[in-house]
Design a protein around this motif. Structure first.
Motif, short mmCIF file in Angstrom:
data_model
loop_
_atom_site.label_atom_id
_atom_site.label_comp_id
_atom_site.label_asym_id
_atom_site.label_seq_id
_atom_site.Cartn_x
_atom_site.Cartn_y
_atom_site.Cartn_z
N MET A 3 15.40 4.12 1.98
CA MET A 3 15.46 4.72 1.08
C MET A 3 13.81 4.99 0.42
O MET A 3 13.28 3.83 1.00
CB MET A 3 16.11 4.60 0.05
N THR A 4 13.45 5.97 0.20
CA THR A 4 11.80 5.86 -0.41
C THR A 4 11.91 6.22 -2.06
O THR A 4 12.63 6.85 -2.23
CB THR A 4 10.79 6.93 0.06
N LEU A 5 11.07 6.60 -2.80
CA LEU A 5 11.09 6.69 -4.54
C LEU A 5 10.91 7.41 -3.90
O LEU A 5 9.64 8.54 -2.79
CB LEU A 5 9.51 5.44 -4.37
N THR A 6 10.93 8.84 -4.47
CA THR A 6 11.49 10.29 -4.51
C THR A 6 10.74 10.06 -5.52
O THR A 6 9.85 11.84 -5.51
CB THR A 6 12.51 10.73 -4.62
N PHE A 7 9.93 9.54 -6.23
CA PHE A 7 8.50 10.28 -7.05
C PHE A 7 7.22 9.41 -7.00
O PHE A 7 7.43 8.11 -6.77
CB PHE A 7 9.05 9.78 -8.82
N ALA A 8 6.34 10.17 -7.10
CA ALA A 8 5.43 9.30 -7.43
C ALA A 8 5.71 8.40 -8.25
O ALA A 8 6.08 8.66 -9.51
CB ALA A 8 4.10 10.13 -7.07
N ARG A 9 4.14 7.34 -8.44
CA ARG A 9 4.26 6.22 -9.51
C ARG A 9 4.01 7.25 -10.95
O ARG A 9 4.08 6.73 -11.59
CB ARG A 9 2.84 5.06 -8.95
N GLU A 11 3.80 10.18 -12.09
CA GLU A 11 4.62 11.29 -12.59
C GLU A 11 5.32 10.45 -13.07
O GLU A 11 5.76 10.63 -14.39
CB GLU A 11 5.46 12.18 -11.30
N ILE A 12 6.37 9.17 -12.55
CA ILE A 12 7.30 8.57 -13.13
C ILE A 12 6.49 7.66 -14.96
O ILE A 12 6.92 8.29 -16.24
CB ILE A 12 7.42 7.07 -12.90
N GLN A 13 5.12 7.63 -14.74
CA GLN A 13 4.06 6.73 -15.88
C GLN A 13 4.26 8.18 -16.77
O GLN A 13 3.61 7.92 -17.96
CB GLN A 13 2.86 5.74 -15.18
#
Lengths: 457, 97
Positions: A3-9, A11-13
């Protein structure tokens, strides 16, 4: 399985910062409910049917709204209900009974926990029915004796022209509303909108009603986010107009996607069809949630100075272009709102003398809605209010757009004094008006014919 | 338009605040108690400022996302940490078409 993060850091921030630092929120989830099947000759039956239908349909609206807000971590500020124009539903009632219906609507709103219910309305662009006349007569009493009712009257359209008899009447109604609630700075007038080209699916108050072409029940969502746009405009002071427009489009897209998400989720949860997203930029009195600030960030020393109309035109167009891509169905008012009392930047601009009523009128040519939440001197005549309404309606009629007037005569106060409505309605300085009379003009009566552009078939 | 999967039940947990020992142990301990599976963790420390982004699968738990969110937010506040638990769709909708 990996599993990998599906969002860039980033984007979440960015999402979190838009919500927590820049006042991004869902301004309103509004449930439209048809009352056409409630019609009855008996006022007691009609009241009961209206009350029951609203409570049955909207009973879960507030709790579902709160659930959605917690699930996605985004505030949903208002949960509201709009209904079929009461002038149609209660067409056989006199004005006294219209007030009773307003009170039944108010009780239903209280029961389901919404903060406004819209639709104490009449559509009279071409003339009055008996019900329309009764409803209009009942507006001042209905608005001053209820808590949650919002009222609107459509007095013109591009297709029908302007009903100047209705314009004359509404000048008196606005003034009467303010007089009856003079001890509360005329709050009843703040819950009354006079429209030209009123949309039938607008989720924003005070002008929301459930049009006759609408389904039985529907969910419409109004997004907000002037603070987010103001921030991005401020961040790029060197951007030329093409770049600026693109930046606003990208931001409007993201804001509107939030509305689309909440609309779909609420619709599914409530088992009610999703109508439209209204992609308006709706300011609040909170610092940093101002449309005026966006315009000032574009390079204007104060909102209202020369260049303001051009800045607003660019903003309004870019918001629509970005927002339209983000939603399956866009409707309602969809554009930047420029209310005065609800926008700290607009209030400041009036206080320093940068923003006048005439400039606001010009600005309404290029954005959604019209002269909104403006306090007028208390000695304003009904005919002058009618003339202000006529000017706005003319802009709407000729430009095939919605325009509206929501002005509040500040009884006992003069230009420069301050009024306070509280909450999202804010407070504002009383604005100066022209001292010359329009009485002979607005008293002519009859209808201003529909413009040649209405002959589009 | 790519819609998020109907059954998607992943949440994003973000923790922001001054770095201290045991942040991840606390979050992951709580999640294990409630049978919430961690799918991914990403963590950085810049100038003693701690940022963690965690993707979790909330399918196996009966606990409502809302309740989980409230618990972690409250406990985080006591530790001086800002904790957010949000369904992943809010990020999907904003950043993906």
């Amino acid at each position: 399985m990996t599993m990998t993060l599906t969002f860039a850091r980033e984007e979440i921030q960015q999402t979190i910062s838009m919500i927590h630092d820049e006042n991004l929120d869902i301004r309103t989830v509004t449930m439209g409910i048809s009352l056409l099947d409630c019609v009855s000759e008996d006022i007691n039956v009609l009241e009961q049917k209206i009350y029951d239908k609203i409570v049955k349909n909207a009973g879960k609206l507030v709790s579902v709204g709160e659930q959605m807000s917690a699930r996605y971590g985004i505030p949903i500020i208002n949960k509201r209900v709009s209904v079929t124009p009461i002038g149609i539903v209660a067409a056989n009632m006199n004005s006294e009974k219209m007030v009773r219906i307003a009170k039944a609507l108010d009780r239903a709103a209280r029961e389901v926990g919404v903060n406004f219910i819209g639709g104490f309305s009449a559509l009279v662009q071409k003339g009055f029915t008996i019900g329309d006349l009764a409803l209009i007569e009942a507006i001042p009493q209905a608005l001053s004796e209820t808590e949650f009712i919002c009222s609107s009257v459509n007095i013109g359209t591009t297709k029908a022209g302007i009903n100047m008899d209705a314009v004359l009447k509404m000048g008196e109604v606005v003034l009467k509303c303010a007089q009856l609630t003079a001890d509360k700075d005329g709050i009843a007038a703040a819950k009354l909108v006079v429209f030209c080209n009123a949309p039938e699916d607008n989720p924003f108050m005070a002008g929301s009603f459930h049009g006759v072409g609408e389904p039985e029940c529907v969910i419409n969502v109004g997004v907000s986010g002037p603070g987010v746009v103001a921030k991005v405009v401020k961040k790029y002071p060197e951007a030329d107009f093409s770049e600026l427009s693109n930046l606003i489009k990208q931001t409007a897209f993201k804001i509107t996607r939030m509305g689309e998400l909440i609309g779909r989720a609420a619709s599914k949860e409530l088992n009610v069809p999703f109508g439209i997203i209204d992609l308006s930029l709706a300011p609040t009195p909170a610092i940093g949630d101002s449309v005026a600030e966006i315009l000032e960030n574009m390079g204007l020393e104060r909102c209202g100075t020369h260049g303001t109309t051009a800045a607003l035109a660019l903003l309004n167009d870019a918001v629509k272009k970005g927002g339209a891509m983000a939603s399956s169905h866009v409707g309602g008012l969809s554009g930047a709102f420029i209310p005065v009392s609800e926008d700290a930047g607009m209030v400041k601009a009036v206080e320093v003398g940068a923003l006048t009523l005439d400039k606001l009128e010009a600005m309404t040519c290029v954005c959604s809605v019209g002269l909104d939440m403006i306090a007028l001197p208390g000695d304003v005549s009904a005919e002058t209010i009618s003339a202000i309404i006529a000017d706005e309606a003319a802009i709407g009629m000729i430009n095939k757009k919605t325009t509206a007037v929501r002005v509040i005569p500040a009884i006992g106060k003069k230009a420069g004094d301050r009024v306070e409505f509280g909450g999202l309605l804010g407070g504002a300085p009383v604005m100066a008006i022209h001292p010359f009379s329009s009485k002979m003009f607005v008293k002519r009566g009859g209808r201003i014919p529909a413009p040649i552009i209405s002959l589009s078939n | 338009m790519a819609l998020p999967k109907e059954e998607s039940n992943r949440a994003i947990i973000t923790v922001l605040g001054r770095d201290q020992i045991g942040i991840i142990a606390w979050v992951s301990g709580r999640l294990a108690e409630y049978n919430v599976n961690i799918l991914d963790i990403s963590q950085t420390i810049i100038n003693e400022f701690f940022t963690m982004i965690m993707v979790v699968d909330i399918n196996p738990t009966n606990l409502e996302l809302v309740a989980l969110s409230r618990m972690l937010e409250d406990e985080g506040r006591d530790k001086g940490l800002q904790v957010k638990v949000q369904h992943e769709d809010i990020f999907t909708f904003m950043h993906r078409i």
